[in-house]
Design a protein around this motif. Structure first.
Motif, PDB file in Angstrom:
ATOM      1  N   ALA A  18      49.453 106.998  57.250  1.00 27.46           N
ATOM      2  CA  ALA A  18      48.899 105.770  56.680  1.00 27.46           C
ATOM      3  C   ALA A  18      47.461 105.993  56.205  1.00 27.46           C
ATOM      4  O   ALA A  18      47.084 105.542  55.121  1.00 27.46           O
ATOM      5  CB  ALA A  18      48.951 104.640  57.705  1.00 27.46           C
ATOM      6  N   VAL A  19      46.682 106.693  57.007  1.00 27.45           N
ATOM      7  CA  VAL A  19      45.290 106.971  56.628  1.00 27.45           C
ATOM      8  C   VAL A  19      45.247 107.872  55.401  1.00 27.45           C
ATOM      9  O   VAL A  19      44.477 107.635  54.470  1.00 27.45           O
ATOM     10  CB  VAL A  19      44.515 107.590  57.811  1.00 27.45           C
ATOM     11  N   ALA A  23      43.603 106.870  51.912  1.00 29.55           N
ATOM     12  CA  ALA A  23      42.415 107.644  51.515  1.00 29.55           C
ATOM     13  C   ALA A  23      42.673 108.509  50.284  1.00 29.55           C
ATOM     14  O   ALA A  23      41.764 109.166  49.782  1.00 29.55           O
ATOM     15  CB  ALA A  23      41.958 108.525  52.671  1.00 29.55           C
ATOM     16  N   GLY A  24      43.919 108.536  49.822  1.00 28.48           N
ATOM     17  CA  GLY A  24      44.224 109.317  48.637  1.00 28.48           C
ATOM     18  C   GLY A  24      44.271 110.809  48.890  1.00 28.48           C
ATOM     19  O   GLY A  24      43.919 111.613  48.025  1.00 28.48           O
ATOM     20  N   THR A  25      44.705 111.191  50.075  1.00 28.03           N
ATOM     21  CA  THR A  25      44.840 112.601  50.424  1.00 28.03           C
ATOM     22  C   THR A  25      46.208 112.808  51.046  1.00 28.03           C
ATOM     23  O   THR A  25      47.033 111.896  51.060  1.00 28.03           O
ATOM     24  CB  THR A  25      43.691 113.055  51.351  1.00 28.03           C
ATOM     25  N   ASP A  26      46.473 113.989  51.556  1.00 29.37           N
ATOM     26  CA  ASP A  26      47.773 114.230  52.178  1.00 29.37           C
ATOM     27  C   ASP A  26      47.622 114.364  53.691  1.00 29.37           C
ATOM     28  O   ASP A  26      46.544 114.624  54.208  1.00 29.37           O
ATOM     29  CB  ASP A  26      48.456 115.459  51.586  1.00 29.37           C
ATOM     30  N   ARG A  27      48.750 114.162  54.396  1.00 28.35           N
ATOM     31  CA  ARG A  27      48.722 114.203  55.852  1.00 28.35           C
ATOM     32  C   ARG A  27      48.266 115.548  56.395  1.00 28.35           C
ATOM     33  O   ARG A  27      47.470 115.580  57.349  1.00 28.35           O
ATOM     34  CB  ARG A  27      50.100 113.839  56.413  1.00 28.35           C
ATOM     35  N   ALA A  42      32.071 115.058  51.484  1.00 23.72           N
ATOM     36  CA  ALA A  42      31.437 113.746  51.673  1.00 23.72           C
ATOM     37  C   ALA A  42      32.337 112.645  51.122  1.00 23.72           C
ATOM     38  O   ALA A  42      32.513 111.593  51.748  1.00 23.72           O
ATOM     39  CB  ALA A  42      30.066 113.706  51.010  1.00 23.72           C
ATOM     40  N   ASP A  43      32.939 112.898  49.970  1.00 29.58           N
ATOM     41  CA  ASP A  43      33.818 111.908  49.354  1.00 29.58           C
ATOM     42  C   ASP A  43      35.017 111.619  50.254  1.00 29.58           C
ATOM     43  O   ASP A  43      35.363 110.454  50.484  1.00 29.58           O
ATOM     44  CB  ASP A  43      34.281 112.412  47.977  1.00 29.58           C
ATOM     45  N   THR A  44      35.629 112.660  50.776  1.00 30.57           N
ATOM     46  CA  THR A  44      36.786 112.483  51.660  1.00 30.57           C
ATOM     47  C   THR A  44      36.380 111.745  52.927  1.00 30.57           C
ATOM     48  O   THR A  44      37.103 110.871  53.409  1.00 30.57           O
ATOM     49  CB  THR A  44      37.425 113.838  52.009  1.00 30.57           C
ATOM     50  N   LEU A  45      35.229 112.067  53.462  1.00 27.94           N
ATOM     51  CA  LEU A  45      34.739 111.398  54.663  1.00 27.94           C
ATOM     52  C   LEU A  45      34.603 109.892  54.431  1.00 27.94           C
ATOM     53  O   LEU A  45      35.042 109.080  55.246  1.00 27.94           O
ATOM     54  CB  LEU A  45      33.393 111.996  55.076  1.00 27.94           C
ATOM     55  N   PHE A  46      34.032 109.514  53.293  1.00 27.40           N
ATOM     56  CA  PHE A  46      33.878 108.097  52.974  1.00 27.40           C
ATOM     57  C   PHE A  46      35.233 107.427  52.771  1.00 27.40           C
ATOM     58  O   PHE A  46      35.448 106.294  53.219  1.00 27.40           O
ATOM     59  CB  PHE A  46      32.997 107.908  51.739  1.00 27.40           C
ATOM     60  N   ARG A  47      36.169 108.130  52.123  1.00 24.92           N
ATOM     61  CA  ARG A  47      37.503 107.559  51.909  1.00 24.92           C
ATOM     62  C   ARG A  47      38.264 107.402  53.224  1.00 24.92           C
ATOM     63  O   ARG A  47      38.954 106.401  53.430  1.00 24.92           O
ATOM     64  CB  ARG A  47      38.300 108.397  50.909  1.00 24.92           C
ATOM     65  N   LEU A  48      38.114 108.374  54.131  1.00 28.36           N
ATOM     66  CA  LEU A  48      38.752 108.256  55.447  1.00 28.36           C
ATOM     67  C   LEU A  48      38.169 107.067  56.218  1.00 28.36           C
ATOM     68  O   LEU A  48      38.912 106.296  56.835  1.00 28.36           O
ATOM     69  CB  LEU A  48      38.570 109.541  56.250  1.00 28.36           C
ATOM     70  N   ARG A  50      36.794 104.384  55.029  1.00 30.36           N
ATOM     71  CA  ARG A  50      37.264 103.146  54.401  1.00 30.36           C
ATOM     72  C   ARG A  50      38.720 102.875  54.803  1.00 30.36           C
ATOM     73  O   ARG A  50      39.079 101.742  55.115  1.00 30.36           O
ATOM     74  CB  ARG A  50      37.151 103.241  52.880  1.00 30.36           C
ATOM     75  N   ALA A  51      39.542 103.921  54.818  1.00 29.49           N
ATOM     76  CA  ALA A  51      40.953 103.764  55.180  1.00 29.49           C
ATOM     77  C   ALA A  51      41.118 103.312  56.628  1.00 29.49           C
ATOM     78  O   ALA A  51      42.018 102.535  56.948  1.00 29.49           O
ATOM     79  CB  ALA A  51      41.700 105.079  54.951  1.00 29.49           C
ATOM     80  N   ILE A  52      40.236 103.781  57.495  1.00 30.37           N
ATOM     81  CA  ILE A  52      40.305 103.432  58.916  1.00 30.37           C
ATOM     82  C   ILE A  52      39.614 102.094  59.183  1.00 30.37           C
ATOM     83  O   ILE A  52      39.912 101.407  60.148  1.00 30.37           O
ATOM     84  CB  ILE A  52      39.684 104.564  59.779  1.00 30.37           C
ATOM     85  N   GLY A  53      38.692 101.710  58.314  1.00 30.18           N
ATOM     86  CA  GLY A  53      37.990 100.439  58.480  1.00 30.18           C
ATOM     87  C   GLY A  53      36.735 100.547  59.315  1.00 30.18           C
ATOM     88  O   GLY A  53      36.377  99.608  60.037  1.00 30.18           O
ATOM     89  N   VAL A  54      36.079 101.713  59.243  1.00 35.82           N
ATOM     90  CA  VAL A  54      34.842 101.927  59.995  1.00 35.82           C
ATOM     91  C   VAL A  54      33.764 102.452  59.061  1.00 35.82           C
ATOM     92  O   VAL A  54      34.028 102.840  57.932  1.00 35.82           O
ATOM     93  CB  VAL A  54      35.041 102.926  61.161  1.00 35.82           C
ATOM     94  N   SER A  55      32.551 102.520  59.590  1.00 41.44           N
ATOM     95  CA  SER A  55      31.439 103.132  58.865  1.00 41.44           C
ATOM     96  C   SER A  55      31.509 104.640  59.015  1.00 41.44           C
ATOM     97  O   SER A  55      31.803 105.141  60.118  1.00 41.44           O
ATOM     98  CB  SER A  55      30.122 102.613  59.441  1.00 41.44           C
ATOM     99  N   PRO A  56      31.210 105.398  57.956  1.00 37.15           N
ATOM    100  CA  PRO A  56      31.188 106.851  58.083  1.00 37.15           C
ATOM    101  C   PRO A  56      30.224 107.327  59.170  1.00 37.15           C
ATOM    102  O   PRO A  56      30.417 108.396  59.760  1.00 37.15           O
ATOM    103  CB  PRO A  56      30.739 107.335  56.707  1.00 37.15           C
ATOM    104  N   ALA A  57      29.211 106.543  59.475  1.00 32.48           N
ATOM    105  CA  ALA A  57      28.234 106.911  60.505  1.00 32.48           C
ATOM    106  C   ALA A  57      28.897 107.082  61.875  1.00 32.48           C
ATOM    107  O   ALA A  57      28.392 107.829  62.712  1.00 32.48           O
ATOM    108  CB  ALA A  57      27.129 105.865  60.578  1.00 32.48           C
TER     109      ALA A  57
END
Length: 60
Positions: A18-19, A23-27, A42-48, A50-57
């Motif tokens: 689901a993530v 996030a537009g990536t593969d499992r 960095a881009d993947t980190l931000f997309r993950l 967002r997909a999880i619903g948390v801050s990248p921090a």
């Protein structure tokens, strides 16, 4: 970092699939990132985050 990503995903009760879809990536990439075998861009980190619903921090 991978363990923190996995913990956040599990707290959100989301599957790796689901993530990855959201996030537009593969499992397999999510699996490698969570296992610490691959560092996310960095881009993947931000997309993950967002997909999880948390801050990248939260991953640091």
């Amino acid at each position: 970092m991978g363990g923190r990503i996995r913990a956040a995903r599990e707290r959100a009760d989301l599957t790796q699939e689901a993530v990855a879809l959201s996030a537009g990536t593969d499992r397999p990439s999510v699996v490698r990132i969570e296992a610490g075998q691959q560092s996310p861009t960095a881009d993947t980190l931000f997309r993950l985050a967002r997909a999880i619903g948390v801050s990248p921090a939260q991953f640091f």
